[in-house]
Design a protein around this motif. Structure first.
Motif, short mmCIF file in Angstrom:
data_model
loop_
_atom_site.label_atom_id
_atom_site.label_comp_id
_atom_site.label_asym_id
_atom_site.label_seq_id
_atom_site.Cartn_x
_atom_site.Cartn_y
_atom_site.Cartn_z
N GLU A 167 0.83 -1.21 0.00
CA GLU A 167 0.00 0.00 0.00
C GLU A 167 0.86 1.26 0.00
O GLU A 167 0.53 2.25 -0.66
CB GLU A 167 -0.94 -0.02 1.20
N ALA A 168 1.97 1.22 0.73
CA ALA A 168 2.84 2.38 0.80
C ALA A 168 3.51 2.68 -0.53
O ALA A 168 3.68 3.84 -0.91
CB ALA A 168 3.90 2.18 1.88
N ALA A 169 3.88 1.64 -1.26
CA ALA A 169 4.60 1.83 -2.52
C ALA A 169 3.67 2.01 -3.72
O ALA A 169 4.09 2.51 -4.76
CB ALA A 169 5.52 0.63 -2.78
N ASP A 170 2.42 1.64 -3.59
CA ASP A 170 1.45 1.69 -4.69
C ASP A 170 0.99 3.13 -4.92
O ASP A 170 -0.08 3.54 -4.50
CB ASP A 170 0.26 0.77 -4.37
N ALA A 171 1.83 3.90 -5.61
CA ALA A 171 1.59 5.34 -5.78
C ALA A 171 0.30 5.64 -6.53
O ALA A 171 -0.39 6.62 -6.23
CB ALA A 171 2.77 5.98 -6.50
N ASP A 172 -0.07 4.81 -7.51
CA ASP A 172 -1.28 5.10 -8.29
C ASP A 172 -2.53 4.44 -7.71
O ASP A 172 -3.63 4.62 -8.22
CB ASP A 172 -1.09 4.73 -9.77
N GLY A 173 -2.36 3.67 -6.63
CA GLY A 173 -3.50 3.10 -5.92
C GLY A 173 -4.25 2.01 -6.67
O GLY A 173 -5.41 1.73 -6.34
N ASN A 174 -3.63 1.34 -7.64
CA ASN A 174 -4.34 0.33 -8.42
C ASN A 174 -4.25 -1.07 -7.82
O ASN A 174 -4.71 -2.03 -8.41
CB ASN A 174 -3.86 0.33 -9.88
N GLY A 175 -3.59 -1.20 -6.66
CA GLY A 175 -3.53 -2.50 -5.99
C GLY A 175 -2.41 -3.41 -6.45
O GLY A 175 -2.31 -4.55 -6.00
N SER A 176 -1.55 -2.91 -7.32
CA SER A 176 -0.39 -3.69 -7.77
C SER A 176 0.77 -2.73 -7.95
O SER A 176 0.60 -1.51 -7.97
CB SER A 176 -0.70 -4.46 -9.04
N LEU A 177 1.96 -3.29 -8.11
CA LEU A 177 3.16 -2.46 -8.25
C LEU A 177 3.75 -2.59 -9.65
O LEU A 177 4.00 -3.69 -10.11
CB LEU A 177 4.23 -2.89 -7.24
N ASN A 178 3.93 -1.45 -10.29
CA ASN A 178 4.68 -1.46 -11.54
C ASN A 178 6.16 -1.42 -11.20
O ASN A 178 6.54 -1.36 -10.03
CB ASN A 178 4.25 -0.30 -12.46
N TYR A 179 7.00 -1.43 -12.20
CA TYR A 179 8.44 -1.49 -11.95
C TYR A 179 8.93 -0.29 -11.14
O TYR A 179 9.69 -0.44 -10.18
CB TYR A 179 9.22 -1.61 -13.27
N GLY A 180 8.50 0.91 -11.48
CA GLY A 180 8.92 2.11 -10.76
C GLY A 180 8.52 2.07 -9.29
O GLY A 180 9.30 2.44 -8.41
N GLU A 181 7.30 1.62 -9.03
CA GLU A 181 6.84 1.50 -7.65
C GLU A 181 7.65 0.43 -6.90
O GLU A 181 7.97 0.58 -5.72
CB GLU A 181 5.35 1.17 -7.62
N PHE A 182 7.99 -0.66 -7.59
CA PHE A 182 8.79 -1.71 -6.98
C PHE A 182 10.18 -1.20 -6.63
O PHE A 182 10.72 -1.51 -5.56
CB PHE A 182 8.89 -2.92 -7.91
N VAL A 183 10.78 -0.40 -7.51
CA VAL A 183 12.10 0.16 -7.23
C VAL A 183 12.04 1.02 -5.97
O VAL A 183 12.91 0.95 -5.10
CB VAL A 183 12.64 0.97 -8.43
N THR A 184 10.99 1.83 -5.84
CA THR A 184 10.81 2.65 -4.64
C THR A 184 10.74 1.76 -3.40
O THR A 184 11.38 2.04 -2.39
CB THR A 184 9.53 3.50 -4.77
#
Length: 147
Positions: free
Chosen positions: A65-82
């Motif tokens: 939840e903290a890394a999911d910047a766009d709030g779509n319930g999954s992590l893209n690569y950029g969010e995963f790097v964060t």
């Protein structure tokens, strides 16, 4: 993580060394089991376990939840790097605290000369006192005999 911290972590992530970025990309690809370029909660949980991050589901959910910047319930690569940079920072902080505690044997929040001498007794050889004094000179910025 608040928005400022998320952004700061993203900036750090963007400036990773090429080799680090490649390692993170490889990890992301291995965790992305269905190859949709997104990590679901289950993929993140399984991947973290696979790469040695053992944590309860609730903690994985909090990270997600903290890394999911766009709030779509999954992590893209950029969010995963964060997320990865955040986990690495936590790990580094914990290692630093453990290392400091190893030397700060009397738990005074300072490393005293005698503690340093005792901690390094087996590792320094004949020039032990000279090396310990050099260490203290280098790190004792306020010149009170502690680090």
């Amino acid at each position: 993580m608040n928005k400022f911290k998320k952004h700061a972590l993203r900036v750090i992530a963007e400036h990773l060394w090429v080799e680090e970025a490649a390692d993170i990309k490889d990890m992301f690809e291995k965790m992305d089991l269905n190859k949709d370029q997104m990590l679901s909660f289950e993929e993140l949980k399984l991947g973290l376990h696979k790469f040695g991050q053992q944590m309860p589901d609730a903690d994985v959910q909090t990270l997600m939840e903290a890394a999911d910047a766009d709030g779509n319930g999954s992590l893209n690569y950029g969010e995963f790097v964060t997320l990865f940079v955040h986990l690495r920072k936590i790990g580094n902080d914990e290692h630093l605290h453990k290392a400091f505690a190893y030397f700060d044997r009397n738990q005074s929040d300072y490393i005293e000369i005698d503690e340093l001498r005792e901690s390094l007794a087996d590792d320094l050889g004949q020039n032990r006192e000279e090396i310990i004094n050099a260490i203290i000179r280098d790190v004792d910025t306020d010149k009170v005999g502690t680090c």
